[in-house]
Motif scaffolding. Structure first.
Motif, PDB file in Angstrom:
ATOM      1  N   GLU A 368       0.640  -1.383  -0.214  1.00 25.96           N
ATOM      2  CA  GLU A 368      -0.181   0.273  -0.275  1.00 25.96           C
ATOM      3  C   GLU A 368       1.157   1.441   0.267  1.00 25.96           C
ATOM      4  OE1 GLU A 368      -3.204  -0.176   3.062  1.00 25.96           O
ATOM      5  OE2 GLU A 368      -3.179  -1.836   2.539  1.00 25.96           O
ATOM      6  N   GLN A 369       2.333   0.748   0.304  1.00 27.23           N
ATOM      7  CA  GLN A 369       2.759   2.267  -0.018  1.00 27.23           C
ATOM      8  C   GLN A 369       4.311   1.933  -0.698  1.00 27.23           C
ATOM      9  OE1 GLN A 369       3.605   4.661   3.944  1.00 27.23           O
ATOM     10  NE2 GLN A 369       2.143   2.792   5.406  1.00 27.23           N
ATOM     11  N   HIS A 370       5.395   1.318   0.018  1.00 24.90           N
ATOM     12  CA  HIS A 370       6.837   1.205  -1.190  1.00 24.90           C
ATOM     13  C   HIS A 370       6.068   0.736  -2.331  1.00 24.90           C
ATOM     14  CE1 HIS A 370      10.367   0.745  -1.286  1.00 24.90           C
ATOM     15  NE2 HIS A 370      10.364  -0.204  -1.411  1.00 24.90           N
ATOM     16  N   LEU A 371       5.518  -0.701  -2.230  1.00 26.27           N
ATOM     17  CA  LEU A 371       5.200  -0.633  -3.738  1.00 26.27           C
ATOM     18  C   LEU A 371       3.876  -0.447  -4.560  1.00 26.27           C
ATOM     19  CD1 LEU A 371       6.498  -4.440  -3.345  1.00 26.27           C
ATOM     20  CD2 LEU A 371       8.092  -2.884  -4.281  1.00 26.27           C
ATOM     21  N   ARG A 372       3.305   0.429  -4.085  1.00 21.43           N
ATOM     22  CA  ARG A 372       2.109   0.651  -4.077  1.00 21.43           C
ATOM     23  C   ARG A 372       2.317   1.435  -5.933  1.00 21.43           C
ATOM     24  NH1 ARG A 372      -2.058   5.336  -1.960  1.00 21.43           N
ATOM     25  NH2 ARG A 372      -3.489   5.017  -3.634  1.00 21.43           N
ATOM     26  N   PRO A 373       2.727   2.363  -5.944  1.00 24.67           N
ATOM     27  CA  PRO A 373       2.602   2.239  -8.016  1.00 24.67           C
ATOM     28  C   PRO A 373       3.240   1.280  -8.944  1.00 24.67           C
ATOM     29  CG  PRO A 373       4.036   3.792  -6.790  1.00 24.67           C
ATOM     30  CD  PRO A 373       3.640   2.630  -6.004  1.00 24.67           C
ATOM     31  N   LEU A 374       3.310  -0.085  -8.639  1.00 22.21           N
ATOM     32  CA  LEU A 374       3.978  -0.846  -9.206  1.00 22.21           C
ATOM     33  C   LEU A 374       3.034  -1.415  -9.146  1.00 22.21           C
ATOM     34  CD1 LEU A 374       7.608  -1.612  -8.272  1.00 22.21           C
ATOM     35  CD2 LEU A 374       6.776   0.007 -10.194  1.00 22.21           C
ATOM     36  N   VAL A 375       2.122  -1.957  -7.579  1.00 26.12           N
ATOM     37  CA  VAL A 375       0.757  -2.478  -8.091  1.00 26.12           C
ATOM     38  C   VAL A 375       0.515  -1.950  -8.325  1.00 26.12           C
ATOM     39  CG1 VAL A 375      -0.150  -4.149  -5.847  1.00 26.12           C
ATOM     40  CG2 VAL A 375       1.836  -4.188  -5.629  1.00 26.12           C
ATOM     41  N   GLU A 376      -0.217  -0.925  -8.322  1.00 28.07           N
ATOM     42  CA  GLU A 376      -1.602  -0.737  -9.136  1.00 28.07           C
ATOM     43  C   GLU A 376      -1.387  -0.792 -10.306  1.00 28.07           C
ATOM     44  OE1 GLU A 376      -2.776   3.023  -6.418  1.00 28.07           O
ATOM     45  OE2 GLU A 376      -1.360   3.354  -8.337  1.00 28.07           O
ATOM     46  N   GLN A 377      -0.022  -0.254 -11.232  1.00 30.62           N
ATOM     47  CA  GLN A 377      -0.177  -0.920 -12.993  1.00 30.62           C
ATOM     48  C   GLN A 377       0.501  -2.667 -12.886  1.00 30.62           C
ATOM     49  OE1 GLN A 377       1.645   2.385 -15.019  1.00 30.62           O
ATOM     50  NE2 GLN A 377       2.574   3.527 -12.713  1.00 30.62           N
ATOM     51  N   ARG A 378       0.769  -3.503 -12.137  1.00 27.18           N
ATOM     52  CA  ARG A 378       0.667  -4.608 -12.428  1.00 27.18           C
ATOM     53  C   ARG A 378       2.462  -5.105 -13.312  1.00 27.18           C
ATOM     54  NH1 ARG A 378      -5.256  -7.055 -14.070  1.00 27.18           N
ATOM     55  NH2 ARG A 378      -6.347  -6.461 -12.279  1.00 27.18           N
ATOM     56  N   LEU A 379       2.999  -4.483 -12.580  1.00 29.50           N
ATOM     57  CA  LEU A 379       4.445  -4.252 -13.201  1.00 29.50           C
ATOM     58  C   LEU A 379       5.150  -5.164 -12.456  1.00 29.50           C
ATOM     59  CD1 LEU A 379       5.190  -0.263 -13.249  1.00 29.50           C
ATOM     60  CD2 LEU A 379       4.318  -1.935 -15.310  1.00 29.50           C
ATOM     61  N   LEU A 380       4.658  -5.731 -11.334  1.00 29.73           N
ATOM     62  CA  LEU A 380       5.219  -6.819 -10.058  1.00 29.73           C
ATOM     63  C   LEU A 380       5.234  -7.631 -10.367  1.00 29.73           C
ATOM     64  CD1 LEU A 380       5.700  -5.220  -6.727  1.00 29.73           C
ATOM     65  CD2 LEU A 380       7.668  -5.255  -8.585  1.00 29.73           C
ATOM     66  N   VAL A 381       5.678  -9.101 -10.202  1.00 29.79           N
ATOM     67  CA  VAL A 381       5.382 -10.228 -10.119  1.00 29.79           C
ATOM     68  C   VAL A 381       5.838 -11.002  -8.800  1.00 29.79           C
ATOM     69  CG1 VAL A 381       6.626 -12.795 -11.028  1.00 29.79           C
ATOM     70  CG2 VAL A 381       6.615 -10.861 -12.929  1.00 29.79           C
ATOM     71  N   VAL A 382       4.072 -10.817  -7.976  1.00 31.72           N
ATOM     72  CA  VAL A 382       4.213 -11.240  -6.520  1.00 31.72           C
ATOM     73  C   VAL A 382       3.860 -12.693  -6.414  1.00 31.72           C
ATOM     74  CG1 VAL A 382       2.305 -10.946  -4.984  1.00 31.72           C
ATOM     75  CG2 VAL A 382       3.548  -8.840  -6.563  1.00 31.72           C
ATOM     76  N   ALA A 383       4.648 -13.215  -5.570  1.00 32.04           N
ATOM     77  CA  ALA A 383       4.136 -14.674  -5.369  1.00 32.04           C
ATOM     78  C   ALA A 383       4.067 -15.304  -4.093  1.00 32.04           C
ATOM     79  CB  ALA A 383       5.376 -15.454  -5.494  1.00 32.04           C
ATOM     80  N   ARG A 384       2.489 -15.143  -3.522  1.00 32.60           N
ATOM     81  CA  ARG A 384       1.883 -15.312  -2.642  1.00 32.60           C
ATOM     82  C   ARG A 384       1.830 -16.450  -1.671  1.00 32.60           C
ATOM     83  NH1 ARG A 384      -1.242 -11.081  -1.483  1.00 32.60           N
ATOM     84  NH2 ARG A 384      -0.841  -9.855  -2.892  1.00 32.60           N
ATOM     85  N   ASP A 385       2.374 -17.449  -2.640  1.00 29.04           N
ATOM     86  CA  ASP A 385       3.431 -18.861  -2.233  1.00 29.04           C
ATOM     87  C   ASP A 385       4.787 -19.592  -2.315  1.00 29.04           C
ATOM     88  OD1 ASP A 385       2.616 -20.409  -3.820  1.00 29.04           O
ATOM     89  OD2 ASP A 385       0.660 -20.433  -3.630  1.00 29.04           O
ATOM     90  N   ALA A 386       4.940 -20.750  -1.758  1.00 26.00           N
ATOM     91  CA  ALA A 386       6.592 -20.861  -2.676  1.00 26.00           C
ATOM     92  C   ALA A 386       6.431 -21.224  -3.733  1.00 26.00           C
ATOM     93  CB  ALA A 386       6.183 -22.011  -1.400  1.00 26.00           C
ATOM     94  N   ARG A 387       5.198 -22.286  -3.563  1.00 25.05           N
ATOM     95  CA  ARG A 387       5.574 -22.732  -5.489  1.00 25.05           C
ATOM     96  C   ARG A 387       5.085 -22.135  -6.158  1.00 25.05           C
ATOM     97  NH1 ARG A 387       0.523 -26.462  -7.278  1.00 25.05           N
ATOM     98  NH2 ARG A 387       0.567 -26.937  -8.894  1.00 25.05           N
ATOM     99  N   ALA A 388       4.731 -20.556  -6.397  1.00 22.07           N
ATOM    100  CA  ALA A 388       4.233 -19.456  -6.987  1.00 22.07           C
ATOM    101  C   ALA A 388       5.718 -19.179  -7.115  1.00 22.07           C
ATOM    102  CB  ALA A 388       3.217 -17.996  -6.469  1.00 22.07           C
ATOM    103  N   MET A 389       6.024 -18.575  -5.781  1.00 23.07           N
ATOM    104  CA  MET A 389       7.545 -18.179  -6.461  1.00 23.07           C
ATOM    105  C   MET A 389       8.493 -18.892  -7.292  1.00 23.07           C
ATOM    106  SD  MET A 389      10.361 -17.712  -3.373  1.00 23.07           S
ATOM    107  CE  MET A 389      10.362 -19.493  -2.623  1.00 23.07           C
ATOM    108  N   VAL A 390       8.128 -20.582  -6.998  1.00 23.25           N
ATOM    109  CA  VAL A 390       9.519 -21.570  -7.424  1.00 23.25           C
ATOM    110  C   VAL A 390       9.069 -21.765  -9.056  1.00 23.25           C
ATOM    111  CG1 VAL A 390      10.057 -23.768  -7.837  1.00 23.25           C
ATOM    112  CG2 VAL A 390      10.138 -22.416  -6.071  1.00 23.25           C
ATOM    113  N   GLU A 391       7.704 -21.152  -9.363  1.00 20.78           N
ATOM    114  CA  GLU A 391       7.018 -21.557 -10.876  1.00 20.78           C
ATOM    115  C   GLU A 391       8.056 -19.696 -11.826  1.00 20.78           C
ATOM    116  OE1 GLU A 391       2.525 -22.117 -10.341  1.00 20.78           O
ATOM    117  OE2 GLU A 391       3.550 -24.090 -10.506  1.00 20.78           O
TER     118      GLU A 391
END
Length: 391
Positions: A368-391
């Motif tokens: 909501e603060q530090h990464l907010r501009p990147l999150v809003e524009q969907r510029l980040l690959v965000v992994a919400r669990d270990a499997r997603a991170m590995v993939e």
């Protein structure tokens, strides 16, 4: 500035700010342009720091660092933050009612800052600068100097030190600002009401060392310095930093190593564990004995200034981003630094040991603060669990 003497009071209270600005020869440029410079910094009491930067036309002095805010100041800061998070800056676009409220908040905040600015007033009266420069307006170190300067009618300039500062909040409001990018300029207008003509885009001084002449190493040279195999993939893991003592920051890294041990990531990658300066080495010590993990971090330090990245350390960091095959970071600024070199980055936002606490911590401060501009524009690959991170 050429041809006219200008007295500049430059406030620098953090080592990383000093590294970004002073190591880029800012003082040399000012003196060459005809300025006399007084640097207000805790480094004035540190002989190694003072000897490095004091010279004809440049003096160093010290003012006490005031930690924390009074209760009235904190209340004003919270109210100001709520208006900002609600999308109500106090520029013309935001409507006169909210504009008047934001203006009143800032005037009240400066009045409170002036109440405790006795040492700052005395310094301004003694040195009589033409301009006061606050090197990091996100933090409160320079707010009393800025407030006292406005009281005396002295010109003020502030520096937006990092790309996320407009979203995270300003602690002082100098008349003019410098910032990284045109996007920052728009944020300062929309969130803080700064007219675009009072904001100057200067780029990101902290990253200048990455692209300076002679800064680029070959992959073989980087691997020689760090003891890596240039043939195998390099996986860069950059820790977030121990910003809260109760929050574990090792879980995503542990999950990554489990995936390597299971052969889930091809090529037998070797890992450079790049610790944030606030991370605790002891917390990661159980991983660093592995032959496929190499530890790297900024080691420079000056008392009173905190971590102080040397030019050599910044050059090494730039080459890590340049030659890594992929980067993994739970939200540090490496998410931007790797992108400078087109290195793909994954942002793990999970913690297997404290999922509820980590989710609250990460969402409120990072997404909501530090990464907010990147999150809003969907510029980040965000992994919400270990499997997603590995993939």
């Amino acid at each position: 500035m050429a041809g006219a003497e200008v007295r500049v009071l430059l406030e620098v209270h953090e080592g990383r700010v000093a590294g970004a600005l002073l190591e880029n020869r800012l003082l040399d440029h000012l003196v060459a342009g005809g300025a006399e410079v007084l640097v207000v910094t805790p480094g004035a009491r540190v002989p190694a720091f003072a000897d490095r930067f004091a010279r004809p036309g440049v003096w160093l002095t010290h003012l006490p660092v005031h930690d924390g805010l009074t209760r009235p100041e904190s209340v004003l800061r919270q109210l100001d933050g709520r208006l900002r998070r609600g999308g109500r800056g106090f520029g013309a676009r935001s409507g006169s009612r909210f504009g008047a409220l934001r203006g009143a908040i800032w005037r009240a905040d400066e009045a409170l800052a002036r109440r405790r600015a006795g040492a700052e007033r005395a310094l301004l009266a003694a040195w009589r600068p033409d301009v006061v420069v606050a090197a990091h307006v996100r933090h409160h170190y320079g707010r009393r100097l800025v407030a006292a300067a406005h009281e005396r009618g002295i010109a003020t300039v502030g520096n937006l030190f990092s790309w996320d500062n407009a979203y995270r909040g300003l602690s002082s409001r100098p008349r003019r600002l410098t910032c990284w990018s045109e996007r920052n300029r728009r944020e300062l207008e929309e969130l803080w009401g700064y007219p675009p003509e009072r904001v100057t885009v200067i780029g990101a001084p902290f990253f200048d060392a990455y692209l300076a002449p002679g800064a680029a190493w070959s992959r073989d040279e980087l691997c020689r310095r760090l003891g890596l195999d240039p043939v195998r993939p390099i996986l860069l893991y950059a820790s977030l930093g121990q910003f809260r003592m109760t929050i574990d920051e090792t879980s995503p890294f542990e999950a990554l190593l489990r995936a390597l041990d299971a052969g889930a990531i091809p090529g037998r990658p070797q890992v450079v564990l790049r610790l944030h300066p606030t991370s605790r080495s002891a917390y990661f010590s159980r991983f660093t004995a592995r032959p496929d993990v190499v530890l790297s971090r900024y080691e420079g330090y000056h008392p009173g200034l905190g971590w102080y990245p040397s030019r050599e350390e910044m050059t090494l960091a730039g080459n890590l981003f340049r030659h890594a095959d992929a980067a993994v970071s739970p939200g540090s600024t490496v998410t931007l630094e790797a992108a400078i070199f087109d290195t793909p980055t994954v942002v793990p936002v999970f913690n297997e040991y404290m999922p509820e606490e980590y989710e609250r911590f990460f969402s409120s401060l990072w997404l909501e603060q530090h990464l907010r501009p990147l999150v809003e524009q969907r510029l980040l690959v965000v992994a919400r669990d270990a499997r997603a991170m590995v993939e």
